[in-house]
Scaffold this active site. Structure first.
Site, PDB file in Angstrom:
ATOM      1  N   GLU A  24       0.827  -1.209   0.000  1.00 15.52           N
ATOM      2  CA  GLU A  24       0.000   0.000   0.000  1.00 15.52           C
ATOM      3  C   GLU A  24       0.861   1.258   0.000  1.00 15.52           C
ATOM      4  OE1 GLU A  24      -2.363   0.679   3.544  1.00 15.52           O
ATOM      5  OE2 GLU A  24      -3.672   2.078   2.506  1.00 15.52           O
TER       6      GLU A  24
ATOM      7  N   LYS B 275      -2.576  -2.035  -2.992  1.00 18.16           N
ATOM      8  CA  LYS B 275      -3.632  -1.209  -2.376  1.00 18.16           C
ATOM      9  C   LYS B 275      -3.311   0.241  -2.681  1.00 18.16           C
ATOM     10  CE  LYS B 275      -6.061  -0.305   1.944  1.00 18.16           C
ATOM     11  NZ  LYS B 275      -6.667  -0.954   3.110  1.00 18.16           N
TER      12      LYS B 275
HETATM   13  P1  13P Z   1      -9.042   4.088   4.862  1.00 23.12           P
HETATM   14  O1  13P Z   1     -10.028   3.399   3.951  1.00 23.12           O
HETATM   15  O2  13P Z   1      -9.671   4.642   6.108  1.00 23.12           O
HETATM   16  O3  13P Z   1      -8.184   5.073   4.131  1.00 23.12           O
HETATM   17  O4  13P Z   1      -8.081   2.955   5.430  1.00 23.12           O
HETATM   18  C1  13P Z   1      -7.559   1.998   4.621  1.00 23.12           C
HETATM   19  C2  13P Z   1      -6.244   1.583   5.104  1.00 23.12           C
HETATM   20  O5  13P Z   1      -6.002   0.402   5.276  1.00 23.12           O
HETATM   21  C3  13P Z   1      -5.211   2.599   5.355  1.00 23.12           C
HETATM   22  O6  13P Z   1      -3.975   2.000   5.607  1.00 23.12           O
END
Ligand code: 13P
Length: 341
Positions: free
Chosen positions: A187, A229
């Site tokens: 991510e 992500k």
């Molecule tokens: P949000 O959808 O609140 O942005 O969180 C997703 C997430 O895993 C952030 O690391």
């Protein structure tokens, strides 16, 4: 297909997505509980996770849940909703019994990349193989998450150093996780904060993914067994501009198609501070655009806030509100899952 790529594909099956319930103690206390006037501390965090994870019916919409390490040692007691079947199960087992794959956040948060810098690097490589082995063997986790955060400021940030160093750590993490027999979610979040326009956000997302895949190609990770992500491409939060779902979709799918190899098992979206409705509408438009452009990878959601906020505001930390809060949570899940079908 390798075992890891078929496991990764099972997290991005049609009609289902991933709940991010992996806030650290501090974030859960301050940004989820206290922000809604709810008491904080370990037992309230357990009740918060119980509220979400013991909601009947979530398995219809969730392929997986990303947990936080504290939650692995906590159990469901279905507060206010006595249920013989699920009482007292560790949360990871509660999920697995319902066919929802338990995952675990394994990074250890952010620190400044250099003293006084606004940019960050993600911590957590130290001792990672040992932690992975424990989570997998003792708690049955099958996938993991590591988050990097990239800040946009004019044309100067993110710096090349932030892009490259975060990509290197994401790649090292991915290799370790695959060695441990789990699927890594990578991510690299491009933050919504800032005064930048949507096109700058698009360019930064593309650049972030390019640097990440160049780095991954030099390392051991099998990219058919990873999940990306990502943020959606949006105008910075300080601009006050509300992009239309079609604009968001065009730029998000366009940027990803320019920069993410087709072999990747799937792409999941974070909500990043969008309202639940925005996150739902934008995902629906992204789904339409991805189909129109023949995007090669499955796409779905991996939301935290956009799935939780309405439930938290109904719950208010009170047992008597659990049933109604769960109904609200399930309704939002159904809407978000509906956006990808
Ligand atoms: P949000 O959808 O609140 O942005 O969180 C997703 C997430 O895993 C952030 O690391």
């Amino acid at each position: 297909m390798t075992d890891l790529s078929s496991l990764a594909r099972s997290l991005v099956v049609p009609g289902k997505g991933i709940l991010a319930a992996d806030e650290s103690e501090g974030t859960a206390d301050e940004k989820r509980l206290a922000a809604f006037g709810i008491e904080t501390g370990p037992e309230m965090r357990r009740k918060f996770r119980d509220l979400l994870l013991a909601t009947p019916g979530i398995e219809e919409y969730l392929s997986g849940v990303i947990l936080y390490k504290e939650t692995l040692s906590q159990k469901d007691t279905s507060d206010g909703i006595p249920s013989k079947e699920v009482d007292g199960l560790p949360f990871s087992e509660l999920l697995a019994r319902r066919g929802i794959i338990p995952g675990i956040k394994v990074d250890e948060g952010l620190e400044p990349i250099a003293e006084g810098s606004k940019e960050t690097i993600t911590k957590g490589l130290l001792g990672l193989p040992e932690r992975l082995a424990e989570y997998h063997a003792e708690h049955g986790t099958q996938f993991t998450k590591w988050r990097a955060a990239l800040r946009i400021e004019g044309d100067t940030l993110p710096s090349a150093a932030a892009l490259v160093e975060n990509a290197k750590r994401l790649a090292s993490y991915a290799c370790e996780v695959q060695r441990a027999g789990m699927v890594p979610i990578l991510e690299p979040e491009v933050l919504l904060d800032g005064a930048h326009g949507r096109l700058r956000s698009r360019a930064v997302l593309e650049q972030t993914m390019r640097v990440l895949f160049e780095t991954l190609n030099e390392q051991c990770a099998d990219i058919s067994g990873i999940i990306i992500k990502t943020s959606m491409v949006l105008s910075g939060s300080e601009t006050g501009k509300k992009d239309t779902p079609e604009e968001v979709a065009e730029d998000t799918v366009g940027a990803l198609m320019e920069s993410v190899p087709r072999e990747v098992a799937g792409i999941v979206f974070l909500s990043g501070g969008q309202t639940p409705d925005q996150a739902t509408e934008n995902l629906a438009a992204i789904t339409v655009a991805a189909r129109a452009k023949n995007a090669p990878w499955p796409l779905t959601f991996s939301y935290g806030r956009a799935l939780q906020e309405e439930a938290l505001s109904v719950w208010k930390g009170k047992d008597e509100n659990v049933t109604e809060a769960r109904a609200v949570f399930l309704a939002r899940l159904a809407k978000v899952a509906g956006a990808i079908t």
